[in-house]
Design an enzyme around this catalytic site. Structure first.
Site, PDB file in Angstrom:
ATOM      1  N   LYS A 144      42.298  29.294  31.476  1.00 30.00           N
ATOM      2  CA  LYS A 144      41.032  28.648  32.147  1.00 30.00           C
ATOM      3  C   LYS A 144      41.474  27.550  33.026  1.00 30.00           C
ATOM      4  O   LYS A 144      41.179  27.701  34.250  1.00 30.00           O
ATOM      5  CB  LYS A 144      40.052  28.006  31.115  1.00 30.00           C
ATOM      6  CG  LYS A 144      38.734  27.519  31.794  1.00 30.00           C
ATOM      7  CD  LYS A 144      37.945  27.042  30.664  1.00 30.00           C
ATOM      8  CE  LYS A 144      36.690  26.462  31.069  1.00 30.00           C
ATOM      9  NZ  LYS A 144      35.750  25.729  30.153  1.00 30.00           N
ATOM     10  N   GLY A 177      33.200  21.431  34.011  1.00 30.69           N
ATOM     11  CA  GLY A 177      33.600  20.104  34.266  1.00 30.69           C
ATOM     12  C   GLY A 177      34.933  20.108  35.241  1.00 30.69           C
ATOM     13  O   GLY A 177      35.087  19.468  36.154  1.00 30.69           O
ATOM     14  N   SER A 229      44.353  12.228  32.134  1.00 30.51           N
ATOM     15  CA  SER A 229      43.411  13.191  32.450  1.00 30.51           C
ATOM     16  C   SER A 229      43.891  13.902  33.578  1.00 30.51           C
ATOM     17  O   SER A 229      43.917  13.586  34.558  1.00 30.51           O
ATOM     18  CB  SER A 229      41.814  12.550  32.671  1.00 30.51           C
ATOM     19  OG  SER A 229      41.119  13.541  33.192  1.00 30.51           O
ATOM     20  N   GLN A 263      41.903  16.304  34.942  1.00 29.70           N
ATOM     21  CA  GLN A 263      41.092  16.687  35.838  1.00 29.70           C
ATOM     22  C   GLN A 263      41.001  15.340  36.814  1.00 29.70           C
ATOM     23  O   GLN A 263      40.915  15.507  38.178  1.00 29.70           O
ATOM     24  CB  GLN A 263      39.806  16.796  35.131  1.00 29.70           C
ATOM     25  CG  GLN A 263      39.492  17.871  34.516  1.00 29.70           C
ATOM     26  CD  GLN A 263      38.168  17.927  33.626  1.00 29.70           C
ATOM     27  OE1 GLN A 263      37.381  17.267  33.833  1.00 29.70           O
ATOM     28  NE2 GLN A 263      37.970  19.189  32.862  1.00 29.70           N
ATOM     29  N   ASP A 302      41.500  19.952  23.885  1.00 31.23           N
ATOM     30  CA  ASP A 302      40.579  20.821  23.696  1.00 31.23           C
ATOM     31  C   ASP A 302      40.758  21.464  22.166  1.00 31.23           C
ATOM     32  O   ASP A 302      39.755  22.391  21.912  1.00 31.23           O
ATOM     33  CB  ASP A 302      40.446  21.958  24.755  1.00 31.23           C
ATOM     34  CG  ASP A 302      40.093  21.438  26.057  1.00 31.23           C
ATOM     35  OD1 ASP A 302      39.165  20.491  26.017  1.00 31.23           O
ATOM     36  OD2 ASP A 302      40.359  21.906  27.277  1.00 31.23           O
ATOM     37  N   LYS A 333      32.885  15.096  26.007  1.00 32.86           N
ATOM     38  CA  LYS A 333      33.242  16.603  26.460  1.00 32.86           C
ATOM     39  C   LYS A 333      31.973  17.033  26.698  1.00 32.86           C
ATOM     40  O   LYS A 333      30.689  16.578  26.890  1.00 32.86           O
ATOM     41  CB  LYS A 333      34.271  17.187  25.398  1.00 32.86           C
ATOM     42  CG  LYS A 333      35.601  16.886  25.372  1.00 32.86           C
ATOM     43  CD  LYS A 333      36.085  17.399  26.696  1.00 32.86           C
ATOM     44  CE  LYS A 333      37.720  16.983  26.628  1.00 32.86           C
ATOM     45  NZ  LYS A 333      38.148  17.456  27.781  1.00 32.86           N
TER      46      LYS A 333
END
Length: 442
Positions: A22, A94, A166, A168, A319, A346
């Site tokens: 992903k 996200g 992170s 992201q 995750d 999350k």
């Protein structure tokens, strides 16, 4: 919203391929849009989250098509996005939202980001705060969607000390920094997933990673690289692979092999943890594909023991704590998970949802703000089941409890399972193919 019942299975066996990674799928579309020319992407994860990223890029003017079993992306180079009044609906994604915020911040673009109920509750200021330092103008509440961003055609190169590790946050800043005229530097407490760095380097960017004396990590990117149009093959997602693998470990008389799994060392924290607990896991056919390490993973029924999972491992398995918690129920002794506060931010408060769910089926748990303990009952003790679990629209919570239902005496029914499609399309079909007993439930 669909519900699924998970029923006791005799054993799991066979080979399977889980969907493409992903994280890498998101990045293949986003970074692919910045190369000079056309690329083909093989094994893209065609989940709701990734399709949301694809649709958002199309709204921004990127040409993306599915070509037989592959996808093609026509990149127009760095800094070549422009326009205003765009609305980008990121659904539940996200990753897509935060990474595209960086792309918009580094472009002459104004766009409003919106999402579903779950995404709209997730914190965004950790991304918008550093992006403002690049010169982007953030409009709105700044911590929750909807958020409007007016990007900079030539963003300022920044040096940012991130308070959290992170991928992201890091990736958003790097994507904005691509169109700057200097060096963008990020320092994070521990090294988070590095798929963005690996892919940028694969396409030709000058990016480096170094550990500092205080054990933090420094990532430096030179602005305005020329990204070459190279085709990508996406390995199977190790997070998705964790569900059949843990299911095989806790289900008696089971042995499965998951093929072509990404084993990037920053993604294998769960597998290291399971092996320390006593899991029978083997890696074979190791190789490198498009800058990522890949292998086949074989997992068999195992006797597990409880261990302490250190805070230093959080970034490499953030995750996977929901599915680890299911494995922990079948371990002998307590499994202690330290430094897991990030789980509270999350798709749902995963610590709260995991603990409440396990308590419903008779497993003792303890939690503080950043710590979770599961008291394992051993491999032979019976778990009755016969409960309903609300996933709270969290795909990983839903799949985790469905895996646990394979070893309970009576069914575990999981409500609100549609979001499974955001990361693992055909989850029920693939699991049933190796011997699971999952059924839609009215």
């Amino acid at each position: 919203m669909n519900s699924i019942s998970s029923n006791k299975s005799l054993n799991l066996s066979g080979n399977l391929i889980v969907p493409g990674d992903k994280s890498i799928s998101h990045r293949s579309l986003i970074i692919g849009s910045l190369v000079n020319g056309r690329i083909e992407v093989n094994n893209l994860l065609e989940s709701e989250d990734v399709i949301a990223t694809s649709n958002a890029l199309k709204i921004l003017g990127v040409k993306i098509n599915k070509l037989n079993e592959k996808w093609e992306v026509f990149g127009s180079g760095i800094g070549n996005f422009f326009g205003s009044d765009y609305t980008l609906n990121m659904g539940n994604s996200g990753t897509g939202a935060r990474l595209l915020m960086g792309l918009v911040a580094g472009s002459d673009v104004e766009a409003t980001f919106i999402g579903d109920e779950s995404l709209s509750k997730r914190p965004m200021k950790r991304v918008t705060a550093p992006l403002e330092k690049t010169g982007a103008i953030i409009k709105g509440e700044t911590n929750n969607l909807p958020i409007k961003i007016q990007g900079s055609k030539i963003p300022l190169p920044i040096k940012y000390h991130s308070p959290v590790s992170s991928a992201q946050v890091k990736s958003s800043i790097l994507l904005a920094g691509l169109s700057s005229l200097g060096k963008t530097t990020i320092i994070e407490p521990s090294l988070s997933r590095d798929h963005t760095e690996r892919m940028l380097k694969f396409f030709g960017a000058n990016i480096s990673t170094h550990q500092l004396d205080d054990m933090s990590w420094k990532i430096t990117l030179d602005g305005i690289p020329e990204l070459m149009p190279l085709d990508l093959n996406i390995p199977a997602d190790p997070s998705s692979a964790s569900f059949p693998i843990v299911s095989a470990i806790i289900t008696p008389n089971s042995k499965i092999k998951v093929l072509n799994v990404c084993i990037n060392e920053l993604r294998t924290g769960l597998y290291k943890t399971l092996i320390e607990m006593g899991a029978n896991i083997q890696f074979s056919n190791d190789r490198e594909i498009c800058g990522e390490l890949v292998a086949d993973i074989t997992a068999s029924s195992s006797f597990l023991k409880g261990i302490t999972v250190p805070k230093s491992r959080v970034a490499s398995m953030i995750d996977e704590y929901p599915i680890l918690s299911m494995a922990a129920t079948r371990a002998t002794g307590n499994t202690i998970m330290e430094g897991v506060e990030e789980l509270r931010y999350k798709e749902t408060d995963r610590i709260k949802t995991i603990c409440e769910g396990l308590q419903k089926i008779g497993i003792v748990t303890h939690d503080t703000k950043d710590r979770m303990v599961v008291e394992g009952i051993g491999p032979n003790a019976k778990i009755i089941g016969n409960v309903e679990i609300d996933s709270n629209l969290d795909h990983r919570i839903a799949m985790s409890f469905l895996c646990l239902g394979l070893v309970t005496e009576k069914a575990i029914i999981v409500r609100n399972t549609d979001t499974i499609n955001s990361s693992f399309p055909f989850f029920m079909h693939k699991m049933n193919k190796i011997g699971a007993n999952l059924k839609f439930f009215n």
